[in-house]
Design an enzyme around this catalytic site. Structure first.
Site, mmCIF file in Angstrom:
data_model
loop_
_atom_site.group_PDB
_atom_site.id
_atom_site.type_symbol
_atom_site.label_atom_id
_atom_site.label_comp_id
_atom_site.label_asym_id
_atom_site.label_seq_id
_atom_site.Cartn_x
_atom_site.Cartn_y
_atom_site.Cartn_z
ATOM 1 N N CYS A 2 41.682 61.739 30.747
ATOM 2 C CA CYS A 2 41.232 62.865 29.928
ATOM 3 C C CYS A 2 42.008 64.144 30.257
ATOM 4 O O CYS A 2 42.407 64.356 31.398
ATOM 5 C CB CYS A 2 39.758 63.143 30.189
ATOM 6 S SG CYS A 2 38.710 61.754 29.795
ATOM 7 N N ARG A 33 49.472 61.824 30.177
ATOM 8 C CA ARG A 33 48.454 61.372 31.126
ATOM 9 C C ARG A 33 47.735 60.134 30.631
ATOM 10 O O ARG A 33 46.973 59.519 31.373
ATOM 11 C CB ARG A 33 47.428 62.490 31.350
ATOM 12 C CG ARG A 33 48.032 63.737 31.956
ATOM 13 C CD ARG A 33 47.036 64.876 31.949
ATOM 14 N NE ARG A 33 45.913 64.615 32.830
ATOM 15 C CZ ARG A 33 45.853 65.007 34.091
ATOM 16 N NH1 ARG A 33 46.845 65.651 34.610
ATOM 17 N NH2 ARG A 33 44.794 64.744 34.820
ATOM 18 N N TRP A 88 40.019 59.650 27.452
ATOM 19 C CA TRP A 88 40.338 58.289 27.899
ATOM 20 C C TRP A 88 38.988 57.639 28.166
ATOM 21 O O TRP A 88 38.273 58.056 29.079
ATOM 22 C CB TRP A 88 41.186 58.343 29.162
ATOM 23 C CG TRP A 88 41.817 57.053 29.546
ATOM 24 C CD1 TRP A 88 42.848 56.431 28.913
ATOM 25 C CD2 TRP A 88 41.498 56.237 30.681
ATOM 26 N NE1 TRP A 88 43.182 55.285 29.576
ATOM 27 C CE2 TRP A 88 42.384 55.134 30.660
ATOM 28 C CE3 TRP A 88 40.558 56.318 31.710
ATOM 29 C CZ2 TRP A 88 42.349 54.132 31.622
ATOM 30 C CZ3 TRP A 88 40.535 55.322 32.663
ATOM 31 C CH2 TRP A 88 41.409 54.245 32.621
ATOM 32 N N ASN A 115 35.988 66.620 31.408
ATOM 33 C CA ASN A 115 36.668 65.543 32.144
ATOM 34 C C ASN A 115 35.775 65.141 33.305
ATOM 35 O O ASN A 115 35.132 66.002 33.902
ATOM 36 C CB ASN A 115 37.983 66.043 32.761
ATOM 37 C CG ASN A 115 39.076 66.221 31.734
ATOM 38 O OD1 ASN A 115 38.895 65.882 30.578
ATOM 39 N ND2 ASN A 115 40.198 66.759 32.173
ATOM 40 N N GLY A 116 35.781 63.869 33.666
ATOM 41 C CA GLY A 116 34.988 63.429 34.810
ATOM 42 C C GLY A 116 33.813 62.577 34.358
ATOM 43 O O GLY A 116 33.780 62.114 33.201
ATOM 44 N N GLU A 571 56.359 46.224 44.959
ATOM 45 C CA GLU A 571 56.554 47.345 44.036
ATOM 46 C C GLU A 571 57.304 46.880 42.780
ATOM 47 O O GLU A 571 56.952 47.258 41.655
ATOM 48 C CB GLU A 571 57.303 48.484 44.746
ATOM 49 C CG GLU A 571 57.718 49.658 43.884
ATOM 50 C CD GLU A 571 56.587 50.339 43.116
ATOM 51 O OE1 GLU A 571 55.405 50.042 43.368
ATOM 52 O OE2 GLU A 571 56.902 51.140 42.213
ATOM 53 N N LYS A 575 55.858 47.074 38.944
ATOM 54 C CA LYS A 575 56.579 47.726 37.835
ATOM 55 C C LYS A 575 56.691 46.759 36.666
ATOM 56 O O LYS A 575 56.440 47.112 35.521
ATOM 57 C CB LYS A 575 58.007 48.134 38.254
ATOM 58 C CG LYS A 575 58.160 49.345 39.107
ATOM 59 C CD LYS A 575 57.845 50.652 38.449
ATOM 60 C CE LYS A 575 56.411 51.027 38.636
ATOM 61 N NZ LYS A 575 56.019 51.619 39.872
ATOM 62 N N GLU A 578 53.173 46.102 34.919
ATOM 63 C CA GLU A 578 52.519 47.214 34.215
ATOM 64 C C GLU A 578 53.294 47.672 32.995
ATOM 65 O O GLU A 578 52.711 48.157 32.029
ATOM 66 C CB GLU A 578 52.248 48.401 35.152
ATOM 67 C CG GLU A 578 53.451 49.184 35.558
ATOM 68 C CD GLU A 578 53.101 50.446 36.335
ATOM 69 O OE1 GLU A 578 52.140 51.118 35.967
ATOM 70 O OE2 GLU A 578 53.807 50.742 37.314
ATOM 71 N N HIS A 594 53.895 28.115 52.460
ATOM 72 C CA HIS A 594 52.451 27.924 52.643
ATOM 73 C C HIS A 594 51.705 27.864 51.315
ATOM 74 O O HIS A 594 50.506 28.118 51.268
ATOM 75 C CB HIS A 594 51.886 29.044 53.530
ATOM 76 C CG HIS A 594 52.475 29.042 54.908
ATOM 77 N ND1 HIS A 594 52.272 28.031 55.812
ATOM 78 C CD2 HIS A 594 53.322 29.912 55.505
ATOM 79 C CE1 HIS A 594 52.940 28.289 56.924
ATOM 80 N NE2 HIS A 594 53.596 29.431 56.758
ATOM 81 N N LYS A 695 48.176 57.837 33.500
ATOM 82 C CA LYS A 695 49.033 58.368 34.557
ATOM 83 C C LYS A 695 48.214 58.789 35.769
ATOM 84 O O LYS A 695 48.586 58.538 36.895
ATOM 85 C CB LYS A 695 49.814 59.568 34.014
ATOM 86 C CG LYS A 695 50.733 60.217 35.025
ATOM 87 C CD LYS A 695 51.876 59.293 35.387
ATOM 88 C CE LYS A 695 52.735 59.823 36.499
ATOM 89 N NZ LYS A 695 53.535 58.751 37.102
HETATM 90 C C1 F6R Z 1 52.250 52.436 39.133
HETATM 91 C C2 F6R Z 1 51.453 53.647 39.240
HETATM 92 C C3 F6R Z 1 50.116 53.571 39.873
HETATM 93 C C4 F6R Z 1 49.923 54.790 40.796
HETATM 94 C C5 F6R Z 1 48.492 54.814 41.341
HETATM 95 C C6 F6R Z 1 48.294 55.949 42.319
HETATM 96 O O1 F6R Z 1 53.485 52.685 38.553
HETATM 97 O O2 F6R Z 1 51.869 54.694 38.818
HETATM 98 O O3 F6R Z 1 49.956 52.391 40.574
HETATM 99 O O4 F6R Z 1 50.839 54.707 41.841
HETATM 100 O O5 F6R Z 1 47.594 54.947 40.269
HETATM 101 O O6 F6R Z 1 48.534 57.185 41.729
HETATM 102 P P1 F6R Z 1 48.862 58.466 42.584
HETATM 103 O O7 F6R Z 1 50.145 58.228 43.303
HETATM 104 O O8 F6R Z 1 48.965 59.573 41.579
HETATM 105 O O9 F6R Z 1 47.719 58.648 43.546
#
Ligand code: F6R
Ligand code: UD1
Length: 700
Positions: A2, A33, A88, A115-116, A571, A575, A578, A594, A695
């Site tokens: 949001c 976001r 959101w 928001n929240g 990681e 990527k 997602e 294993h 985001k």
């Molecule tokens: C993956 C991604 C998420 C964030 C996670 C933590 O690409 O962006 O996994 O890393 O939501 O977010 P932050 O770093 O903002 O606490």
């Protein structure tokens, strides 16, 4: 997630059209976001009218809806409040009725954007319904608008005149949970209250005249809670639902916000921008004030007053400073790139450099992190270091854990914030808890931070967003200075977090002479990283081709790594899943035999990290096992390292420059970022807005 945006003009003439355009522009800056619907509220034609327009989908769809509804654009306002929101969904599907702004009644007497999450909304809703209020949405937020009206009416019936700040205070007294909140009302034309608890909110100020002072005084209430008779009828005597109106004392509007008066003491033309994110304010003004939890910013007659919802406690700051944002608008735009994610991947030579800028003396191999320097002796004495984060940020902790342990000889554990809280893990006063977060607003990480603060641990933030909750609530920390990250998939924040953590580990062990050759090796390595990243980025065409030839149509992909490269495998897999929605999994190469080996055949694509470090022979043996089962791996190895005799048995070999073992992950992750990007683009996915993701994850 949001987003909130509000726009107030005072003694600055704006047409309704200009006001609406401002609100839409503000919302579009929050789009990155992640959200599923949007809405605005502006004043109507007649006194006491408010227009609300809402739409499911993108901000552009809302813009079209406003055009379709033929909203009149030419009426001029010299004093006006407009509020807007991107939602959101948490409580209730993405549907028009669930979009914000929410209203108190069919006359739109009170409208709010929120928001929240209001955790006691069910109880509030039941009580308000029993008073005859009819709810339209499934949201928790609607009860706030209804509560405003109910308390306003109750005060009125009791013959009490309350100002909007006092009314807001009474509403907040009934709310449990978290909020960033704007309220506007036909009862208080030209006024707005903005308040927050656990959800970010800031006020931008634009004026042609110089502000008299660069701070705003905080006005404290005399009582913690409303104190007079309960006339609302909602109270059950025992709960927090007292809804008790309080008589206004002499302090009603007696103070002045010194910053906003002209020399002759008269109010001056001014515009205010209220937002949950500086990115939507920066194009208008760089002068901003970040609200603290329980602050109520009351704007009217061109003045900004900061009130506290609660009585002051000892040591509380009595002013809020008006700061100057250093972010540039072009820093938050796409430039020549198709997507923010691509831009951010290619920014890494600069962003990694910026993380180190002014903090490393490469000549003398010395690190100077201004934000934690004074705390280093305390941290060195701690019993253990606990790193806590989510998602990609968690991976940057995993990637650097081993160098922390090697350089500091302090035990280090790495925790996913949600699991750490679920387990109610023991935390002690002599622990140092390190919170790593790009946004600094991730709810799980913030809750874990509060948990550690309550237990008296020393807390350190490694954060990108200056002014974010984690940055402000930790005792000390390091801003990674990667610049705004807008693509939902975190890329440049990962490499900058990684470097900030390595610098942190190096500064913790600065005193030790025996380690100086290792320090020098790592610091020399860090100096070369930005250039080496440039070299790896040149692999883009080869990776694009590899995706076209072999990977686009695949359903699944495995990544093998061990030691430093296990984090890179995790990681890389995150990527890929997602952004491209392809199933992928990072596997510790030592665990292959294993169980995972059962998956291997000639069809399953496998990426193996075989760069040179002490574990290289072991990684090679895992690759041999894959090849022996007809697998044709993609190998990431160092330049010139002909993984001897393997060319014809592999699908591809991607060569990256050699660096120090503990930094190699910074280079190895880049081919995976590029691969996930091209897999997603080839599948027609909106890379910057992958489905179901946001985001900034500000809900638990
Ligand atoms: C993956 C991604 C998420 C964030 C996670 C933590 O690409 O962006 O996994 O890393 O939501 O977010 P932050 O770093 O903002 O606490
Ligand atoms: C600071 C300035 C930078 C300036 C430099 C010059 C800021 C944000 N940074 O950078 O503009 O060029 O001094 O000396 O003003 N902090 C936390 N938690 C976090 C992150 C940071 O508490 O998660 C605190 C730090 O302890 C510090 C402050 O925020 O008190 C700024 O941190 P940082 O930006 O990393 O400090 P410098 O690099 O010294």
């Amino acid at each position: 997630m949001c987003g909130i945006f509000g726009y107030v003009n005072f003694l600055v003439d704006k047409s309704r059209g200009e006001i609406v355009d401002n609100l839409i522009e503000g919302l579009s800056r929050l789009e990155y976001r992640g959200y599923d619907s949007a809405g605005i509220a502006v004043d109507g034609d007649k006194k006491g009218d408010t227009f609300i327009v809402k739409k499911v989908g993108k901000v552009n769809a809302l813009k079209q809806e406003i055009i379709d509804q033929k909203l009149e654009r030419s009426t001029l306002f010299d004093c006006h409040v407009g509020i807007a929101h991107t939602r959101w969904a948490t409580h209730g599907q993405p549907m028009t009725v669930n979009c914000h702004p929410h209203r108190s009644d069919v006359n739109n007497e009170f409208v709010v954007v929120h928001n929240g999450i209001i955790t006691n909304y069910r109880a509030l809703k039941t009580l308000l319904e029993s008073k005859g209020m009819r709810f339209e949405s499934e949201t928790d937020s609607e009860c706030i608008a209804k509560l405003f009206k109910h308390i306003y009416d109750t005060n009125l019936k009791a013959g009490l005149e309350v100002d909007l700040n006092e009314l807001t205070k009474q509403v907040l007294f009934e709310l449990e949970g978290s909020y960033g909140l704007l309220v506007k009302s036909t009862r208080y034309p030209g006024e707005v209250c903005a308040t927050r608890k656990g959800s970010p909110l800031l006020v931008g100020v634009k004026t042609n005249r110089k502000l008299k002072v660069d701070f705003v005084d905080v006005e404290f209430p005399e009582h913690d809670a409303p104190s007079s008779n309960n006339t609302s009828g909602l109270a059950d005597g025992s709960s927090n639902l007292g809804l008790m109106p309080v008589a206004q004392g002499d302090n009603l509007r007696t103070s002045q916000s010194r910053a906003f008066l002209a020399d002759d003491g008269m109010p001056m033309p001014v515009e205010f921008f209220l937002s949950s994110d500086p990115a939507s304010v920066i194009q208008h003004t760089k002068k901003v004030l970040f609200l603290e939890d329980d602050d109520i910013a009351h704007i009217y007659d061109g003045e900004l007053h900061i009130h506290r919802a609660k009585k002051s406690s000892a040591g509380e700051a009595t002013t809020r400073s008006i700061q100057t944002l250093e972010m540039e608008l072009n820093e938050i735009m796409k430039g020549p790139y198709k997507h923010f994610m691509q831009k951010e991947i290619f920014e890494q030579p600069d962003s990694t450099f910026n993380t180190m800028r002014g903090r490393i003396d490469f000549k003398d191999s010395k690190i100077n992190l201004g934000g934690i320097k004074g705390w280093l002796p305390t941290i060195r004495r701690c019993r253990r270091i606990i790193m806590i984060a989510c998602g990609t940020s968690y991976h940057s902790c995993l990637a650097t854990r081993s160098i922390f342990e090697e350089l500091t000889e302090i035990p280090v554990s790495v925790e996913l914030a949600s699991d750490f809280l679920d387990r109610k893990s023991p935390v002690f006063r002599d622990d140092t808890c390190v919170f790593v977060s790009q946004s600094g607003e991730t709810a799980d990480s913030i809750l874990a931070l509060q948990y550690c603060l309550e237990r008296g641990a020393l807390t350190v933030g490694i954060v990108n967003s200056v002014g974010s909750s984690i940055s402000r609530q930790t005792h000390c920390g390091v801003h990674i200075n990667a610049g705004p990250e807008i693509g939902v998939a975190s890329t440049k924040a990962y490499t900058s977090q990684y470097i900030a953590l390595v610098m942190f580990a190096l500064s913790l062990s600065n005193d030790s002479i025996s380690r100086s050759p290792r320090h020098k090796e790592i610091i020399d390595g860090l100096q070369k990283i930005p250039e080496q990243i440039k070299t790896v980025l040149q692999l883009e065409d080869k990776i694009k081709q590899l995706c076209d030839d072999h990977l686009n149509s695949q359903k699944s992909l495995l990544l093998l790594g061990r030691g430093y490269q296990f984090a890179t495998a995790l990681e890389g897999a995150l990527k890929i899943k997602e952004i491209s929605y392809m199933h992928s999994e990072g596997v510790l190469a030592g665990e292959l035999k294993h169980g995972v080996l059962a998956l291997v055949d000639k069809d399953l694509p496998i990426i193996a990290f075989a760069t040179k470090d002490s574990l290289f022979p072991k990684t090679m043996s895992a690759i041999e096992q894959v090849i022996a089962r007809d697998g044709r791996p993609i190998i990431i190895c160092n330049e010139g390292e002909k993984v001897i005799g393997m060319e014809e048995k592999t699908m591809a070999i991607l060569e990256v420059p050699l660096t120090v073992d503990c930094l190699q992950g910074l280079l190895n992750v880049i081919p995976l970022q590029l691969m996930s990007y091209w897999l997603a683009v080839n599948r027609g996915i909106d890379v910057d807005f992958p489905r179901n993701l946001a985001k900034s994850v500000t809900v638990e």
